[in-house]
Design an enzyme around this catalytic site. Structure first.
Site, PDB file in Angstrom:
ATOM      1  N   CYS A   2     -14.217  67.010-146.222  1.00 58.31           N
ATOM      2  CA  CYS A   2     -14.066  65.678-146.812  1.00 58.31           C
ATOM      3  C   CYS A   2     -12.610  65.447-147.169  1.00 58.31           C
ATOM      4  O   CYS A   2     -11.799  66.360-147.110  1.00 58.31           O
ATOM      5  CB  CYS A   2     -14.897  65.582-148.082  1.00 58.31           C
ATOM      6  SG  CYS A   2     -16.587  66.145-147.858  1.00 58.31           S
ATOM      7  N   ARG A  27     -10.374  63.288-141.669  1.00 56.37           N
ATOM      8  CA  ARG A  27     -11.153  64.444-142.112  1.00 56.37           C
ATOM      9  C   ARG A  27     -12.657  64.152-142.106  1.00 56.37           C
ATOM     10  O   ARG A  27     -13.459  65.035-142.446  1.00 56.37           O
ATOM     11  CB  ARG A  27     -10.730  64.856-143.527  1.00 56.37           C
ATOM     12  CG  ARG A  27      -9.279  65.289-143.616  1.00 56.37           C
ATOM     13  CD  ARG A  27      -8.894  65.603-145.032  1.00 56.37           C
ATOM     14  NE  ARG A  27      -9.610  66.743-145.558  1.00 56.37           N
ATOM     15  CZ  ARG A  27      -9.279  68.000-145.364  1.00 56.37           C
ATOM     16  NH1 ARG A  27      -8.222  68.286-144.634  1.00 56.37           N
ATOM     17  NH2 ARG A  27      -9.989  68.974-145.884  1.00 56.37           N
ATOM     18  N   TRP A  81     -17.762  63.769-145.518  1.00 55.38           N
ATOM     19  CA  TRP A  81     -18.266  64.238-144.224  1.00 55.38           C
ATOM     20  C   TRP A  81     -19.452  65.092-144.634  1.00 55.38           C
ATOM     21  O   TRP A  81     -19.284  66.197-145.122  1.00 55.38           O
ATOM     22  CB  TRP A  81     -17.171  65.029-143.513  1.00 55.38           C
ATOM     23  CG  TRP A  81     -17.620  65.795-142.308  1.00 55.38           C
ATOM     24  CD1 TRP A  81     -17.927  67.128-142.267  1.00 55.38           C
ATOM     25  CD2 TRP A  81     -17.773  65.317-140.979  1.00 55.38           C
ATOM     26  NE1 TRP A  81     -18.263  67.480-140.979  1.00 55.38           N
ATOM     27  CE2 TRP A  81     -18.175  66.397-140.171  1.00 55.38           C
ATOM     28  CE3 TRP A  81     -17.607  64.052-140.389  1.00 55.38           C
ATOM     29  CZ2 TRP A  81     -18.416  66.261-138.815  1.00 55.38           C
ATOM     30  CZ3 TRP A  81     -17.847  63.941-139.032  1.00 55.38           C
ATOM     31  CH2 TRP A  81     -18.248  65.029-138.254  1.00 55.38           C
ATOM     32  N   ASN A 105     -15.100  68.924-151.963  1.00 58.49           N
ATOM     33  CA  ASN A 105     -15.104  69.234-150.536  1.00 58.49           C
ATOM     34  C   ASN A 105     -15.515  70.695-150.420  1.00 58.49           C
ATOM     35  O   ASN A 105     -14.921  71.542-151.082  1.00 58.49           O
ATOM     36  CB  ASN A 105     -13.691  69.013-149.974  1.00 58.49           C
ATOM     37  CG  ASN A 105     -13.531  69.543-148.569  1.00 58.49           C
ATOM     38  OD1 ASN A 105     -14.494  69.600-147.808  1.00 58.49           O
ATOM     39  ND2 ASN A 105     -12.322  69.936-148.228  1.00 58.49           N
ATOM     40  N   GLY A 106     -16.515  71.003-149.601  1.00 59.32           N
ATOM     41  CA  GLY A 106     -16.940  72.397-149.446  1.00 59.32           C
ATOM     42  C   GLY A 106     -18.449  72.513-149.543  1.00 59.32           C
ATOM     43  O   GLY A 106     -19.169  71.508-149.472  1.00 59.32           O
ATOM     44  N   GLU A 490     -16.808  77.586-119.291  1.00 60.19           N
ATOM     45  CA  GLU A 490     -16.175  76.824-120.370  1.00 60.19           C
ATOM     46  C   GLU A 490     -14.645  76.817-120.208  1.00 60.19           C
ATOM     47  O   GLU A 490     -14.006  75.782-120.413  1.00 60.19           O
ATOM     48  CB  GLU A 490     -16.594  77.421-121.727  1.00 60.19           C
ATOM     49  CG  GLU A 490     -15.931  76.816-122.953  1.00 60.19           C
ATOM     50  CD  GLU A 490     -16.165  75.317-123.131  1.00 60.19           C
ATOM     51  OE1 GLU A 490     -16.995  74.725-122.421  1.00 60.19           O
ATOM     52  OE2 GLU A 490     -15.462  74.735-123.977  1.00 60.19           O
ATOM     53  N   LYS A 494     -12.436  73.430-119.788  1.00 58.12           N
ATOM     54  CA  LYS A 494     -11.315  73.077-120.678  1.00 58.12           C
ATOM     55  C   LYS A 494     -10.087  72.725-119.861  1.00 58.12           C
ATOM     56  O   LYS A 494      -9.417  71.741-120.131  1.00 58.12           O
ATOM     57  CB  LYS A 494     -10.950  74.234-121.625  1.00 58.12           C
ATOM     58  CG  LYS A 494     -11.851  74.498-122.800  1.00 58.12           C
ATOM     59  CD  LYS A 494     -11.826  73.466-123.898  1.00 58.12           C
ATOM     60  CE  LYS A 494     -12.792  72.343-123.647  1.00 58.12           C
ATOM     61  NZ  LYS A 494     -14.128  72.466-124.063  1.00 58.12           N
ATOM     62  N   GLU A 497     -10.539  69.311-117.978  1.00 55.35           N
ATOM     63  CA  GLU A 497     -10.564  68.135-118.851  1.00 55.35           C
ATOM     64  C   GLU A 497      -9.186  67.658-119.270  1.00 55.35           C
ATOM     65  O   GLU A 497      -8.933  66.466-119.307  1.00 55.35           O
ATOM     66  CB  GLU A 497     -11.283  68.482-120.157  1.00 55.35           C
ATOM     67  CG  GLU A 497     -12.756  68.482-120.110  1.00 55.35           C
ATOM     68  CD  GLU A 497     -13.323  68.605-121.512  1.00 55.35           C
ATOM     69  OE1 GLU A 497     -13.097  69.648-122.153  1.00 55.35           O
ATOM     70  OE2 GLU A 497     -13.970  67.655-121.978  1.00 55.35           O
ATOM     71  N   HIS A 513     -20.331  85.845-102.464  1.00 51.70           N
ATOM     72  CA  HIS A 513     -21.251  84.924-101.779  1.00 51.70           C
ATOM     73  C   HIS A 513     -20.584  83.590-101.444  1.00 51.70           C
ATOM     74  O   HIS A 513     -21.269  82.621-101.152  1.00 51.70           O
ATOM     75  CB  HIS A 513     -22.490  84.691-102.641  1.00 51.70           C
ATOM     76  CG  HIS A 513     -23.265  85.947-102.894  1.00 51.70           C
ATOM     77  ND1 HIS A 513     -23.984  86.590-101.915  1.00 51.70           N
ATOM     78  CD2 HIS A 513     -23.394  86.696-104.010  1.00 51.70           C
ATOM     79  CE1 HIS A 513     -24.537  87.683-102.418  1.00 51.70           C
ATOM     80  NE2 HIS A 513     -24.192  87.769-103.695  1.00 51.70           N
ATOM     81  N   LYS A 612     -15.070  61.039-126.694  1.00 52.04           N
ATOM     82  CA  LYS A 612     -15.507  62.138-127.565  1.00 52.04           C
ATOM     83  C   LYS A 612     -17.023  62.205-127.634  1.00 52.04           C
ATOM     84  O   LYS A 612     -17.608  63.273-127.703  1.00 52.04           O
ATOM     85  CB  LYS A 612     -14.894  61.959-128.962  1.00 52.04           C
ATOM     86  CG  LYS A 612     -15.192  63.084-129.928  1.00 52.04           C
ATOM     87  CD  LYS A 612     -14.529  64.379-129.485  1.00 52.04           C
ATOM     88  CE  LYS A 612     -15.004  65.591-130.249  1.00 52.04           C
ATOM     89  NZ  LYS A 612     -14.735  66.837-129.510  1.00 52.04           N
TER      90      LYS A 612
HETATM   91  O1  M6R Z   1     -21.402  65.943-128.627  1.00 52.71           O
HETATM   92  P1  M6R Z   1     -22.002  66.860-127.591  1.00 52.71           P
HETATM   93  O2  M6R Z   1     -21.782  68.298-127.883  1.00 52.71           O
HETATM   94  O3  M6R Z   1     -23.426  66.549-127.297  1.00 52.71           O
HETATM   95  O4  M6R Z   1     -21.179  66.511-126.266  1.00 52.71           O
HETATM   96  C1  M6R Z   1     -21.499  67.069-125.038  1.00 52.71           C
HETATM   97  C2  M6R Z   1     -20.373  66.902-124.048  1.00 52.71           C
HETATM   98  O5  M6R Z   1     -20.123  65.557-123.808  1.00 52.71           O
HETATM   99  C3  M6R Z   1     -19.081  67.570-124.550  1.00 52.71           C
HETATM  100  O6  M6R Z   1     -19.281  68.916-124.844  1.00 52.71           O
HETATM  101  C4  M6R Z   1     -17.957  67.449-123.501  1.00 52.71           C
HETATM  102  O7  M6R Z   1     -18.263  68.218-122.391  1.00 52.71           O
HETATM  103  C5  M6R Z   1     -16.630  67.856-124.141  1.00 52.71           C
HETATM  104  N1  M6R Z   1     -15.618  66.925-123.795  1.00 52.71           N
HETATM  105  C6  M6R Z   1     -16.184  69.222-123.748  1.00 52.71           C
HETATM  106  O8  M6R Z   1     -14.929  69.554-124.195  1.00 52.71           O
END
Ligand code: M6R
Length: 617
Positions: A2, A27, A81, A105-106, A490, A494, A497, A513, A612
């Protein structure tokens, strides 16, 4: 996570508090509020504590304050939050009991038992928060302290001794209108030193319009702010000397705590985020995981599904290894976007675990609605409290990572892995398939994670160097086996993206394969090779890459000797339980992706074409 602000001085406080909160909105903001002492210099009978608070963004609060802002020069403010209790007007801070108002906050781990004993002493509560009990405890202590200059400070100090967990708390009291008291344990607080005025905030940006002279409070510090001075003591009452610093950052840099991007800040927040996910959820004797009051009887679970998208899907794949190994329950992991469209075979008695940072992903939400319609129970792991997915679920476990602003998910991922590890431990203990001895070892390693994450973050410079060496490449390959396979996926995601470099994640055993055809002179191959059951096999895969001219960057356990001769670059990470190793090995991949993107100059926090929270199909 928060945002907190407090002020004592000559200025009209309400506008100042709201401006400060605006600078802390990053935050988290599901609700906001202010408390102001009006008429502070008049006799106590005419002094008032005016609180205005509501659910929603700060603009909602501003709407409520328009034309009705409390007038005064001493006040506290908060953007929330949610952790305990959904976002609502009643759960918004400040919380008040009698003459005492607090913002916090916490997470207070023992709040349920404290609430119970306060109730037994006749207290009643108006919110679902853990914060409200702090106001009650301070007020009780206040009744026992004789009037004098340090009354609120002493009462707060005594009250805090009852609390377990994390707090940054700021206290206001109409009985002591010439002071504001605050305290810090595990959550940040910084004092702003002015001329005839002093401030307190959870982060520097809120202070910058008023002063650049600050004091960062340390663990267990309490501070008393008057107009003229600030005083810092410990929980033992002994004075503490804290150095004064002068902030030279710009406002934007201050929001990112001096980091160049939110993503980098969030990568470095992981030790704290993981601590918060574990907080109050582990028992040591017997070794066990507590899922916030949710108890699963594995004998009643017909089948277990895990559904998610993107990074959360990769976390779910690691979850399969965790649950199958610890509880020996078969797990089916599915992309939510696929599950919902294939008329899934799911029915009553099935448990569906939904994993989502935002809690709003349209595909995941639709998938759990489909499963629910067919009779399954839904258990969600989410970061944003009271978002749509947890609201649709029967039970939720929040990761408490704090708001994640960078579009590329980092701390949300590692905390999802911790939450899934807690679920696996819980199922393992309930099913009787995990012995006390094995559970003890697992709990021990879980608690060691924050320190190990801090250690692995020290590889940042090495990864920055590597990013400069390989940042010009067009393609990269990521390989891993067992629970490291989803980490390869993953790591590749990253990189794609944020740097727009084509990358593939593969199970190392699958290389022969097909993908082996991609390897030629100079292709960078990132190989996950911690010391686990798959290590020897990964070494063979790595030799195959080398034989074809690929450049190997290996991530392995510290003290490894074999890889020094085989790989072009070796990143060493601390040893940990093989099923928890993904939480550690993913960090160098996050750092590598970040530094490559930064090297290329892309928009790291808001990469092209991405959002996001994906709330559309
Ligand atoms: O909010 P969510 O975890 O459900 O989102 C899922 C994906 O859209 C999210 O993980 C996306 O792949 C990210 N941009 C990965 O960095």
């Amino acid at each position: 996570m928060c945002g907190i602000i407090g002020y004592i001085g000559p200025k009209q406080v309400t506008t100042l508090l709201v401006e400060g909160l605006r600078r802390l909105e990053y935050r988290g903001y599901d609700s906001a509020g202010v408390a102001v002492i009006t008429n502070p210099s008049s006799p106590s009978s005419t002094r008032e504590l005016q609180i205005v608070r509501c659910r929603g963004k700060l603009s909602e609060l501003e709407g409520q304050l328009a034309g009705a802002a409390p007038q005064g020069n001493v006040g506290i403010g908060h953007t929330r939050w949610a952790t305990h209790g959904r976002p609502s007007d009643e759960n918004a801070h400040p919380h008040r009991f009698e003459s005492v108002a607090v913002v916090h906050n916490g997470i207070i781990e023992n709040y349920l038992s404290l609430k119970r004993s306060l109730s037994e002493r006749g207290h009643s509560f108006s919110s679902e928060t853990d914060t409200e009990i702090i106001a009650h405890l301070i007020w009780e202590e206040l009744q026992r302290v004789a009037p004098g200059p340090d009354r609120l400070l002493t009462a707060t100090q005594r009250a805090l001794k009852h609390l377990e967990g994390a707090y940054a708390v700021v206290v206001l009291c109409t009985d002591t209108p010439d002071e504001v008291v605050c305290a810090k344990s595990a959550s940040p607080l910084v004092l702003g030193l002015g001329d005839g005025e002093n401030l307190i905030a959870s982060d520097v940006p809120a202070l910058l319009p008023h002063t650049r002279r600050v004091i960062f409070l340390e663990e267990g510090d309490l501070a008393q702010l008057t107009r003229e001075k600030v005083r810092v003591i410990g929980l033992d009452g002994v004075e503490r000397k804290r150095p004064e610093r002068v902030i030279t950052w710009s406002l934007l840099a201050a929001e990112k705590a001096g980091y160049k991007h939110f993503m980098l800040k969030e990568i470095f927040e992981q030790p704290r985020a993981v601590t918060d996910t574990l907080r109050g959820r582990l028992s040591h004797a017997p070794a066990d995981a507590l899922l916030d009051g949710y108890d699963i009887d594995p004998s009643k679970v017909k089948r277990l599904f895990v559904l998610a998208c993107g990074t959360s899907f990769h976390a779910s794949l690691v979850g399969k290894y965790l649950i199958e190994a610890l509880a020996r329950i078969p797990v089916e992991v599915d992309l939510a976007s696929e599950f919902r469209y294939r008329d899934p075979i799911v029915s009553s008695g099935d448990l569906v675990v939904a994993v989502s940072q935002s809690g709003e992903t349209a595909d995941t939400l639709a998938a759990i609605r489909e499963a629910q319609k067919k009779g399954a129970q839904i258990f969600s792991i989410a970061n944003v409290v009271d978002s749509s997915i947890p609201r649709t679920s029967q039970h939720s476990l929040y990761t408490h990572a704090g708001p994640e602003i960078g579009v590329a998910s980092t701390k949300a991922f590692t905390t999802q892995l911790v939450a899934l590890a807690l679920l696996a431990l819980h199922l393992g203990r309930r099913s009787g398939r995990l012995s006390e001895e094995a559970a003890q070892a697992f709990v021990h390693d879980l608690t060691s994670l924050p320190a190990k994450l801090t250690q692995v973050l020290q590889t940042a410079e090495q990864l920055q160097q590597l990013a400069r060496t390989y940042g010009h490449c067009r393609d990269m390959l990521y390989l891993g086996r067992g629970p490291q396979f989803p980490i390869a996926l993953e790591g590749a995601l990253k990189l794609k993206e944020i740097s727009y470099i084509h990358a593939e994640g593969y199970a190392a055993g699958e290389m022969k394969h097909g993908p082996i055809a991609l390897i030629d002179e100079g292709l960078p191959v990132l190989v996950l090779a911690p010391h686990d059951g798959g290590y020897e096999k990964v070494l063979s895969n790595l030799s195959e890459v080398k034989a074809r001219g690929g450049h190997v960057i290996a991530i392995t356990t510290e003290g490894d000797h074999s890889l020094r001769t085989l790989a072009d670059h070796v990143i060493e990470v601390p040893a940990v339980h093989p099923l928890l190793a993904p939480i550690i090995t993913v960090v160098p991949l996050q750092l590598f992706a970040y530094y490559v993107a930064d090297f290329k100059g892309t928009d790291v926090d808001q990469p092209r074409n991405l959002a996001k929270s994906v709330t559309v199909e």
